[in-house]
Scaffold this motif. Structure first.
Motif, mmCIF file in Angstrom:
data_model
loop_
_atom_site.group_PDB
_atom_site.id
_atom_site.type_symbol
_atom_site.label_atom_id
_atom_site.label_comp_id
_atom_site.label_asym_id
_atom_site.label_seq_id
_atom_site.Cartn_x
_atom_site.Cartn_y
_atom_site.Cartn_z
ATOM 1 N N CYS A 170 44.670 48.175 73.502
ATOM 2 C CA CYS A 170 43.741 49.209 73.061
ATOM 3 C C CYS A 170 42.326 48.891 73.542
ATOM 4 O O CYS A 170 41.626 49.758 74.086
ATOM 5 N N LYS A 187 44.993 53.299 65.211
ATOM 6 C CA LYS A 187 45.560 53.308 66.542
ATOM 7 C C LYS A 187 46.719 52.318 66.705
ATOM 8 O O LYS A 187 47.700 52.604 67.384
ATOM 9 N N VAL A 188 46.593 51.143 66.091
ATOM 10 C CA VAL A 188 47.570 50.076 66.315
ATOM 11 C C VAL A 188 48.643 50.024 65.233
ATOM 12 O O VAL A 188 49.823 49.836 65.524
#
Length: 234
Positions: A170, A187-188
């Motif tokens: 990312c 996001k992760v």
């Protein structure tokens, strides 16, 4: 399609048998172990695609098993425990586990969580196939090869857990951009797991420990009051 293999490390036979029976009905290959040491030996020999791991084992904790597994692989881990303490949940995720399910549980929930983990891995692999640039140069002799999900430092492979790798990727794909901890969690880790933003700090520290060198600026820079960014060189 190749059959996915699941290793269950659980010392209560009734729970282990129920999980194994249900996983086999779903078409997975399954093996079971009743202790941490037995589970680690079986893990090394059998190389499963996912680990269902009880937190309280007779010879060692699930946290210890989790750390040993992730020192040499990025195998996804779902922890199972009768303990509902939020601290244990956070510690489990910070140890590298992908998810955390408390007992008693509905077996349907376990199946859904397993499928979610496998689906997330498949989506990542599909995305990789459409990436134009497969190798990212992060600087300081560090490269990230997306097709192989491999990180190298001065040409030598570095073992990262699945979440450490995804976090680093990312940053690498948005070099110089500042991310807040909440953005990185979204996001992760996604929406499946509710965890504290301190988890991001722990994972960044681990990446730094594996990739940074003494007397050299860190690859991942802390932006005070906001979050982190990957440094831009040159």
């Amino acid at each position: 399609m190749e059959t996915k293999k699941i290793l269950i490390i659980e010392d209560e036979p009734s729970i282990s048998d129920m999980l194994a029976f249900s996983m086999r009905k779903e078409g997975y290959g399954v093996k079971t172990a009743e202790s941490g040491r037995e589970g680690l030996e079986l893990f090394t020999r059998w190389k499963p695609d996912l680990l269902l791991l009880d937190l309280m084992l007779p010879d060692m904790t699930g946290f210890d098993v989790c750390r040993q597994v992730l020192e040499a692989s990025n195998t996804p881990i779902i922890m199972l425990t009768a303990r509902t303490d939020t601290f244990d949940r956070i510690l489990g995720i910070e140890s590298g586990a992908d998810d955390y399910i408390t007992k008693p549980f509905d077996i349907r929930e376990v199946i859904v969580r397993i499928k979610a983990v496998f689906r997330r891995i498949e989506l990542t692999a599909e995305a990789v196939e459409h990436m134009s640039s497969q190798v990212l140069n992060l600087g300081y002799g560090i490269t990230l090869e997306k097709e192989k999900r491999e990180v190298r430092k001065n040409g030598v492979p570095v073992v990262l857990t699945q979440k450490e790798y995804e976090l680093l990727q990312c940053f690498a794909e948005h070099k110089g951009r500042v991310f807040s901890r909440s953005e990185l969690l979204d996001k992760v880790w996604g929406f499946e797991v509710v965890i504290d933003t301190r988890t991001v700090d722990i994972h960044v520290q681990r990446i730094r420990k594996k990739l940074d060198e003494p007397n050299r600026p860190s690859l991942i820079e802390t932006v005070f009051g906001i979050g982190y960014k990957l440094v831009q060189q040159g």
